[in-house]
Design an enzyme around this catalytic site. Sequence first.
Site, PDB file in Angstrom:
ATOM      1  N   TRP A  14       0.815  -1.204   0.000  1.00 26.26           N
ATOM      2  CA  TRP A  14       0.000   0.000   0.000  1.00 26.26           C
ATOM      3  C   TRP A  14       0.855   1.262   0.000  1.00 26.26           C
ATOM      4  O   TRP A  14       0.573   2.230  -0.705  1.00 26.26           O
ATOM      5  CB  TRP A  14      -0.960  -0.029   1.186  1.00 26.26           C
ATOM      6  CG  TRP A  14      -1.978   1.071   1.240  1.00 26.26           C
ATOM      7  CD1 TRP A  14      -2.357   1.769   2.349  1.00 26.26           C
ATOM      8  CD2 TRP A  14      -2.794   1.589   0.162  1.00 26.26           C
ATOM      9  NE1 TRP A  14      -3.333   2.689   2.035  1.00 26.26           N
ATOM     10  CE2 TRP A  14      -3.616   2.596   0.705  1.00 26.26           C
ATOM     11  CE3 TRP A  14      -2.880   1.297  -1.197  1.00 26.26           C
ATOM     12  CZ2 TRP A  14      -4.525   3.318  -0.076  1.00 26.26           C
ATOM     13  CZ3 TRP A  14      -3.779   2.018  -1.977  1.00 26.26           C
ATOM     14  CH2 TRP A  14      -4.588   3.008  -1.415  1.00 26.26           C
ATOM     15  N   LYS A 107      -5.128   0.995   8.685  1.00 30.03           N
ATOM     16  CA  LYS A 107      -6.443   0.796   9.293  1.00 30.03           C
ATOM     17  C   LYS A 107      -6.359  -0.228  10.416  1.00 30.03           C
ATOM     18  O   LYS A 107      -5.797  -1.306  10.218  1.00 30.03           O
ATOM     19  CB  LYS A 107      -7.438   0.315   8.230  1.00 30.03           C
ATOM     20  CG  LYS A 107      -7.524   1.244   7.017  1.00 30.03           C
ATOM     21  CD  LYS A 107      -8.168   0.563   5.830  1.00 30.03           C
ATOM     22  CE  LYS A 107      -8.157   1.459   4.596  1.00 30.03           C
ATOM     23  NZ  LYS A 107      -8.710   0.795   3.408  1.00 30.03           N
ATOM     24  N   SER A 137      -9.687   0.119  -1.980  1.00 32.29           N
ATOM     25  CA  SER A 137      -8.480   0.298  -2.804  1.00 32.29           C
ATOM     26  C   SER A 137      -7.556  -0.900  -2.642  1.00 32.29           C
ATOM     27  O   SER A 137      -7.045  -1.131  -1.551  1.00 32.29           O
ATOM     28  CB  SER A 137      -7.742   1.573  -2.379  1.00 32.29           C
ATOM     29  OG  SER A 137      -7.638   1.652  -0.961  1.00 32.29           O
ATOM     30  N   LYS A 190     -13.547  -3.183   9.024  1.00 35.61           N
ATOM     31  CA  LYS A 190     -13.842  -3.895   7.765  1.00 35.61           C
ATOM     32  C   LYS A 190     -12.932  -5.091   7.549  1.00 35.61           C
ATOM     33  O   LYS A 190     -13.352  -6.094   6.967  1.00 35.61           O
ATOM     34  CB  LYS A 190     -13.783  -2.920   6.592  1.00 35.61           C
ATOM     35  CG  LYS A 190     -12.430  -2.281   6.331  1.00 35.61           C
ATOM     36  CD  LYS A 190     -11.647  -3.000   5.261  1.00 35.61           C
ATOM     37  CE  LYS A 190     -10.301  -2.362   5.030  1.00 35.61           C
ATOM     38  NZ  LYS A 190      -9.522  -3.059   3.975  1.00 35.61           N
ATOM     39  N   THR A 247     -13.469  -5.304   0.246  1.00 36.73           N
ATOM     40  CA  THR A 247     -12.641  -6.235   1.017  1.00 36.73           C
ATOM     41  C   THR A 247     -13.342  -7.553   1.256  1.00 36.73           C
ATOM     42  O   THR A 247     -12.693  -8.592   1.404  1.00 36.73           O
ATOM     43  CB  THR A 247     -12.251  -5.594   2.369  1.00 36.73           C
ATOM     44  OG1 THR A 247     -11.781  -4.265   2.139  1.00 36.73           O
ATOM     45  CG2 THR A 247     -11.150  -6.377   3.044  1.00 36.73           C
ATOM     46  N   ASN A 255      -7.294 -10.363   4.029  1.00 35.50           N
ATOM     47  CA  ASN A 255      -8.201 -10.716   5.116  1.00 35.50           C
ATOM     48  C   ASN A 255      -9.236 -11.737   4.663  1.00 35.50           C
ATOM     49  O   ASN A 255      -9.478 -12.741   5.325  1.00 35.50           O
ATOM     50  CB  ASN A 255      -8.882  -9.448   5.642  1.00 35.50           C
ATOM     51  CG  ASN A 255      -7.886  -8.486   6.245  1.00 35.50           C
ATOM     52  OD1 ASN A 255      -7.414  -8.682   7.342  1.00 35.50           O
ATOM     53  ND2 ASN A 255      -7.529  -7.447   5.502  1.00 35.50           N
ATOM     54  N   VAL A 278       1.035 -10.099   7.413  1.00 29.07           N
ATOM     55  CA  VAL A 278      -0.105 -10.666   8.134  1.00 29.07           C
ATOM     56  C   VAL A 278      -1.334  -9.817   7.858  1.00 29.07           C
ATOM     57  O   VAL A 278      -1.266  -8.585   7.810  1.00 29.07           O
ATOM     58  CB  VAL A 278       0.178 -10.723   9.645  1.00 29.07           C
ATOM     59  CG1 VAL A 278      -1.041 -11.216  10.414  1.00 29.07           C
ATOM     60  CG2 VAL A 278       1.366 -11.623   9.921  1.00 29.07           C
ATOM     61  N   GLU A 280      -4.334  -7.574   8.349  1.00 24.01           N
ATOM     62  CA  GLU A 280      -4.588  -6.597   9.419  1.00 24.01           C
ATOM     63  C   GLU A 280      -5.754  -7.018  10.311  1.00 24.01           C
ATOM     64  O   GLU A 280      -5.769  -6.746  11.503  1.00 24.01           O
ATOM     65  CB  GLU A 280      -4.875  -5.215   8.813  1.00 24.01           C
ATOM     66  CG  GLU A 280      -3.652  -4.491   8.293  1.00 24.01           C
ATOM     67  CD  GLU A 280      -2.876  -3.751   9.363  1.00 24.01           C
ATOM     68  OE1 GLU A 280      -2.952  -4.149  10.547  1.00 24.01           O
ATOM     69  OE2 GLU A 280      -2.204  -2.769   9.025  1.00 24.01           O
TER      70      GLU A 280
END
Length: 332
Positions: A14, A107, A137, A190, A247, A255, A278, A280
Amino acid sequence: MSFRKIGVIGAGAWGTALAQVCVRAGLDTLLQAREPALAEAMRETGLNEPYLPGVTLAPGMRFTADMADLSGCDLILAVPPAQHMRATLTRFAPFHRAGVPVVLCSKGVERGSLKLMTEVLAETLPDAPAAVLSGPSFAGEVSRGLPTAVTLACADPELGEALLNTLSAPGFRPYLATDIVGAEAGGALKNVLAIACGVVEGRQLGRSAHAALITRGFAEMTRLCVALGGEAETVNGLCGLGDLVLTCSSPQSRNMSLGLALGQGQTVQQALAGKRTVAEGFESAPAVRELAARLDIDMPIATTTAALLAGETTVDAAIEALLSRPLKAERA
């Protein structure tokens, strides 16, 4: 208010994608990597193969592993994983000039303190004006210039407008908001909900169950936002509903792919084995569960997901627990 020299802290997928955006916006962009070898490799090859394979980095992007090199920047984008935000900003603090804004692009909820990233920023860089960038995104798509819209939240309208104009680039469209808490609440939850959606996919429970989980998960997101002092309207937008839909709908999401593996019968340890980064949601889930208890709000999907990740329940037991909850009105 004008920003020309941009420092991006964190050369993961990111952070690298956002550095691409900054270069496309015509900004002098310095990307800071934690590992000196990665900074050198990006400088020599124009690639970030470990985190963003197959993407050619924009000509003109500069690289460093030294926080001191960021001291001349007039705007900072902070993009380390949420659980490393405090340590990263603490390392940067000696090189931060008072008044240089920091845009938080990670986040999550900090484990232990249960604080959002803006609270972490206030404690580590108290003289840094804050903003939050959040929304639907995928790094690979953003890095390639595919159309993306996000929320840019800033409590100071004048600073917000300046940041909006600075970070707008071909293919990357930020929308301005003033509710920082609401923007953070959506992003904090999220990823946990995406793990739950992955479990639904992995267990092949069907599109109806998937849609129901997103909808009821969004209700939990709204409750969390309001309980933290944000506005429900904020999570109706890109940083809440938009990010949740993306997501929860694609295995591109780390995730959702974690949940998919769990739903297919893997253990948490098996699902995470060999991953360079990992998910988030795995890191934030315990803090989200504690935060829900502290605020006394009902978040059954998030808390059940946290229990699953902690090994306190099984996939089948978690599904049964959610399906056997007392009947209630939809808006409750």
